[in-house]
Design an enzyme around this catalytic site. Structure first.
Site, short mmCIF file in Angstrom:
data_model
loop_
_atom_site.label_atom_id
_atom_site.label_comp_id
_atom_site.label_asym_id
_atom_site.label_seq_id
_atom_site.Cartn_x
_atom_site.Cartn_y
_atom_site.Cartn_z
N ASN A 148 -28.09 48.43 -7.04
CA ASN A 148 -26.74 47.87 -7.08
C ASN A 148 -25.84 48.76 -6.23
OD1 ASN A 148 -24.16 47.03 -7.62
ND2 ASN A 148 -24.31 47.18 -9.85
N ASN B 41 -25.86 39.65 -11.14
CA ASN B 41 -26.96 38.82 -11.67
C ASN B 41 -28.00 38.38 -10.63
OD1 ASN B 41 -26.08 39.00 -14.30
ND2 ASN B 41 -24.63 37.33 -14.02
N ASP C 60 -25.72 51.02 -16.65
CA ASP C 60 -26.23 50.27 -17.80
C ASP C 60 -26.21 48.76 -17.55
OD1 ASP C 60 -26.64 52.62 -19.22
OD2 ASP C 60 -24.57 52.61 -19.96
N GLY D 12 -24.66 54.95 -12.25
CA GLY D 12 -23.57 54.14 -12.81
C GLY D 12 -22.42 54.99 -13.34
N GLY E 225 -22.06 47.13 -22.50
CA GLY E 225 -21.15 47.16 -21.35
C GLY E 225 -20.82 45.78 -20.81
N1 LIG Z 1 -24.19 43.33 -5.38
C1 LIG Z 1 -23.40 43.28 -6.45
N2 LIG Z 1 -22.08 42.97 -6.34
C2 LIG Z 1 -21.28 42.97 -7.41
N3 LIG Z 1 -21.68 43.24 -8.68
C3 LIG Z 1 -22.97 43.55 -8.84
C4 LIG Z 1 -23.90 43.59 -7.76
N4 LIG Z 1 -25.11 43.95 -8.26
C5 LIG Z 1 -24.96 44.09 -9.59
N5 LIG Z 1 -23.68 43.86 -9.96
C6 LIG Z 1 -23.07 43.95 -11.30
O1 LIG Z 1 -22.29 45.13 -11.36
C7 LIG Z 1 -22.04 45.45 -12.73
C8 LIG Z 1 -21.90 46.95 -12.93
O2 LIG Z 1 -23.06 47.57 -12.52
P1 LIG Z 1 -23.66 48.90 -13.12
O3 LIG Z 1 -23.86 48.80 -14.55
O4 LIG Z 1 -24.85 49.19 -12.28
O5 LIG Z 1 -22.54 50.01 -12.82
P2 LIG Z 1 -21.39 50.62 -13.71
O6 LIG Z 1 -20.66 49.56 -14.44
O7 LIG Z 1 -20.61 51.49 -12.79
O8 LIG Z 1 -22.13 51.57 -14.70
P3 LIG Z 1 -22.28 51.59 -16.32
O9 LIG Z 1 -22.79 50.24 -16.73
O10 LIG Z 1 -23.27 52.70 -16.57
O11 LIG Z 1 -20.94 51.87 -16.91
C9 LIG Z 1 -23.22 44.87 -13.49
O12 LIG Z 1 -22.72 44.00 -14.46
C10 LIG Z 1 -24.03 44.10 -12.44
O13 LIG Z 1 -24.42 42.83 -12.93
C1 LIG Z 2 -8.83 58.95 -27.79
C2 LIG Z 2 -9.56 58.65 -26.55
C3 LIG Z 2 -10.93 58.03 -26.73
C4 LIG Z 2 -11.61 57.83 -25.42
C5 LIG Z 2 -12.88 57.03 -25.54
C6 LIG Z 2 -13.50 56.83 -24.19
C7 LIG Z 2 -14.72 55.94 -24.17
C8 LIG Z 2 -15.98 56.70 -24.40
C9 LIG Z 2 -17.17 55.87 -24.06
C10 LIG Z 2 -18.36 56.26 -24.85
C11 LIG Z 2 -19.31 55.11 -24.85
C12 LIG Z 2 -20.60 55.44 -25.46
C13 LIG Z 2 -21.44 54.22 -25.72
C14 LIG Z 2 -21.96 53.58 -24.47
C15 LIG Z 2 -22.05 52.28 -24.34
C16 LIG Z 2 -22.63 51.63 -23.13
O1 LIG Z 2 -23.55 50.67 -23.58
C17 LIG Z 2 -21.56 50.93 -22.31
C18 LIG Z 2 -22.15 50.43 -21.01
O2 LIG Z 2 -22.24 51.40 -20.07
N1 LIG Z 2 -20.44 51.81 -22.02
C19 LIG Z 2 -19.21 51.57 -22.48
C20 LIG Z 2 -18.17 52.56 -22.12
O3 LIG Z 2 -18.94 50.61 -23.14
#
Ligand SMILES: Nc1ncnc2c1ncn2[C@@H]1O[C@H](COP(=O)(O)OP(=O)(O)OP(=O)(O)O)[C@@H](O)[C@H]1O
Ligand SMILES: CCCCCCCCCCCCC/C=C/[C@@H](O)[C@H](CO)NC(C)=O
Ligand SMILES: [Ca+2]
Length: 479
Positions: free
Chosen positions: A73, A109, A133, A175, A440
């Site tokens: 990605n 997707n 994620d 990510g 997420g």
């Molecule tokens: N080429 C693309 N353009 C735009 N969105 C994409 C593309 N490829 C994948 N995605 C979407 O981007 C979203 C975010 O991706 P990803 O989870 O890899 O990164 P992140 O949100 O930065 O990290 P994390 O989920 O760990 O917080 C996903 O929902 C995925 O479906």
């Molecule tokens: C008073 C301030 C509180 C700040 C809280 C910040 C958010 C912390 C995020 C911790 C998330 C841990 C669980 C992770 C869940 C993942 O499945 C998901 C997808 O990447 N991440 C989130 C942030 O939803």
């Protein structure tokens, strides 16, 4: 004759490397690095014999992948996915003789849809995602869906006996949260993850299926969060341009907003298992709790998670109330932002999820709970927090009695009104609904039925290792 030498590629932990080379021990936990070991011998022919013999031995290890399908990605995290893969990971795969078919995704997707229908999966030993994620979730959904459809199983039926996926999944973290990588490897380091893939590690993992009115919504392996974490995600999606910092800003905003939500939670406690959410022990590599609890599941249906007898209606418990957060953590959910995780004693592969209910309380008390995620104190040891280890649960928001209510929420006045109140917390009129944060992703429905499928997928990982595991190893070749 001149001495011959050949450098062999050998992935090892920093601690083992330190032993070999008498270097200082690693400074950062769980990170692996490559070491080069140079053997010398007097004859070139003998040298070649050793090299080919070692290569043959490595190729004969069936657990090591030889062909991988890789999805990158390019927009994950700080948009470094492609660069991370090309600079840090591809050279290691090439050196280890792992062939790859690399696809850079063109839209959200893209990977999921290819895996569902198009990709020729039989020629691969695993699927690797480079991203966060959300990208992992795409791979998970594509593979599970494909496996069910190929096997003639209907994913929409919550009672169906699902067919586990056989292809292992690798995660190269790139990510914003990288929770799944962090909680299964102990660090979010691309080189470490690449080496776990190369050596062919396997870590089973539980998967929750989420349904609404007998319609499949989504799978989850980490966090299902309603209330606080749902609101943080909804708000942070509007700030995607900020990168990973969006979660901190939305976290503070939602903490100040302090919305609570009314609803009913019903759950099926996990009976007869080893372990509780309040244990001091953690799920670690080769976890005995996961092994034990897997064995408790009925022999007659090896792929079926829940003993039908223990799933009788009488075992269900129901709670109503006003909640700031309802979280189901199927694993610790440890990540760099929350190194202990939302449920520090949760297990990766025990067939359960930890249902954490945070009832309405003052901002000060909620802050105490949140801060305990980063300290040694027990975040569940508070009067307004309860935690249950469960196999299945359902949630119904108070105002959601029927689908027509839900439509009203999604299309009509409620939504508009909620939006105004979200943006003007001082008006004191709380919205009736939050959203579910499912690993997420935001779910389209609030009334959900969640079921844990024990050890349903396999990752290229081995769980988090305790330092003593390294110390006990007799020699580096053992890994
Ligand atoms: N080429 C693309 N353009 C735009 N969105 C994409 C593309 N490829 C994948 N995605 C979407 O981007 C979203 C975010 O991706 P990803 O989870 O890899 O990164 P992140 O949100 O930065 O990290 P994390 O989920 O760990 O917080 C996903 O929902 C995925 O479906
Ligand atoms: C008073 C301030 C509180 C700040 C809280 C910040 C958010 C912390 C995020 C911790 C998330 C841990 C669980 C992770 C869940 C993942 O499945 C998901 C997808 O990447 N991440 C989130 C942030 O939803
Ligand atoms: Ca679990």
């Amino acid at each position: 004759s001149a001495e011959s030498s050949e450098t062999l590629f050998c992935p090892i932990s920093d601690t083992v490397a330190a032993e070999i080379f008498k270097k200082k021990p690693r400074s950062r936990h769980h990170r692996w690095r490559c070491a080069e070991v140079t053997f010398t011998c007097p004859e070139e022919a003998l040298c070649q014999h050793w090299v080919s013999s070692i290569r043959e031995q490595l190729a004969a290890i069936a657990s090591r992948p030889k062909h991988l399908l890789v999805y990158i990605n390019p927009y994950s995290g700080k948009r470094q996915g492609k660069r991370i893969y090309e600079r840090k990971v591809a050279p290691l795969f090439a050196q280890a003789g792992v062939s790859t078919h690399v696809i850079v995704t063109e839209r959200a997707n893209y990977a999921r849809d290819q895996l569902k229908t198009g990709a020729e999966l039989q020629k691969f030993d695993g699927v690797v995602c480079v991203g966060g994620d959300g990208m992992f979730s795409e791979i998970l959904h594509g593979l599970i869906w494909r496996t069910q459809i190929d096997g003639g199983v209907d994913p929409n039926c919550p009672e169906e006996e699902l067919i586990p996926c056989t292809l292992r999944i690798g995660i190269i973290p790139a990510g914003s949260t990288d929770c799944i990588c962090f909680a299964t490897v102990g660090t979010n380091d691309p080189v470490t993850s690449a080496l776990h893939i190369i050596v062919g590690d396997s870590q089973p993992m539980d998967v929750c299926s989420v349904h609404h009115n007998n319609t499949f919504l989504q799978y989850s392996v980490s966090l299902l969060g309603y209330g606080f974490y749902g609101d943080v995600l909804t708000d942070s999606e509007r700030k995607r341009w900020m990168g990973p910092a969006r979660y901190d800003l939305s976290g503070v905003k939602m903490f100040l907003t302090h919305h609570y939500y009314e609803g009913t939670v019903s759950y099926l406690p996990a009976k007869g298992i080893m372990g509780t959410p309040r244990d001091a022990a953690r799920c670690r590599s080769g976890c005995v709790v996961c092994q034990h609890n897997r064995q408790l599941l009925p022999e007659k249906a090896e792929r079926y998670e829940v003993d039908e007898a223990s799933e009788s209606d009488s075992e269900w418990r129901t709670l109503r109330g006003k909640f700031l957060a309802i979280n189901a953590a199927s694993m610790s959910c440890a990540c760099p932002r929350s190194p202990k995780g939302l449920s520090p004693a949760a297990h990766l592969a025990d067939g359960t999820t930890d249902l954490i209910l945070v009832r309405k309380c003052s901002r000060f008390d909620f802050l105490r709970h949140l801060l305990r995620h980063t300290s040694k104190d027990d975040q569940f040891d508070l009067a307004f927090v309860e935690v249950h280890r469960v196999r299945r649960f359902c949630f119904t928001p108070r105002h959601c009695q029927s689908d027509s209510d839900l439509d009203l929420r999604e299309n009509g006045k409620h939504q508009i009104f909620s939006q105004i109140c979200r943006d003007h917390p001082a008006c004191g009129c709380a919205p009736a609904y939050s959203s579910w944060n499912c690993d997420g992703e935001i779910l389209n429905h609030t009334a959900i039925d969640v079921r844990v499928h024990c050890q349903f997928i396999q990752l290229f990982a081995r769980g988090i290792e305790e330092p003593k595991v390294f110390e006990e190893l007799p020699n580096p070749c053992a890994i």
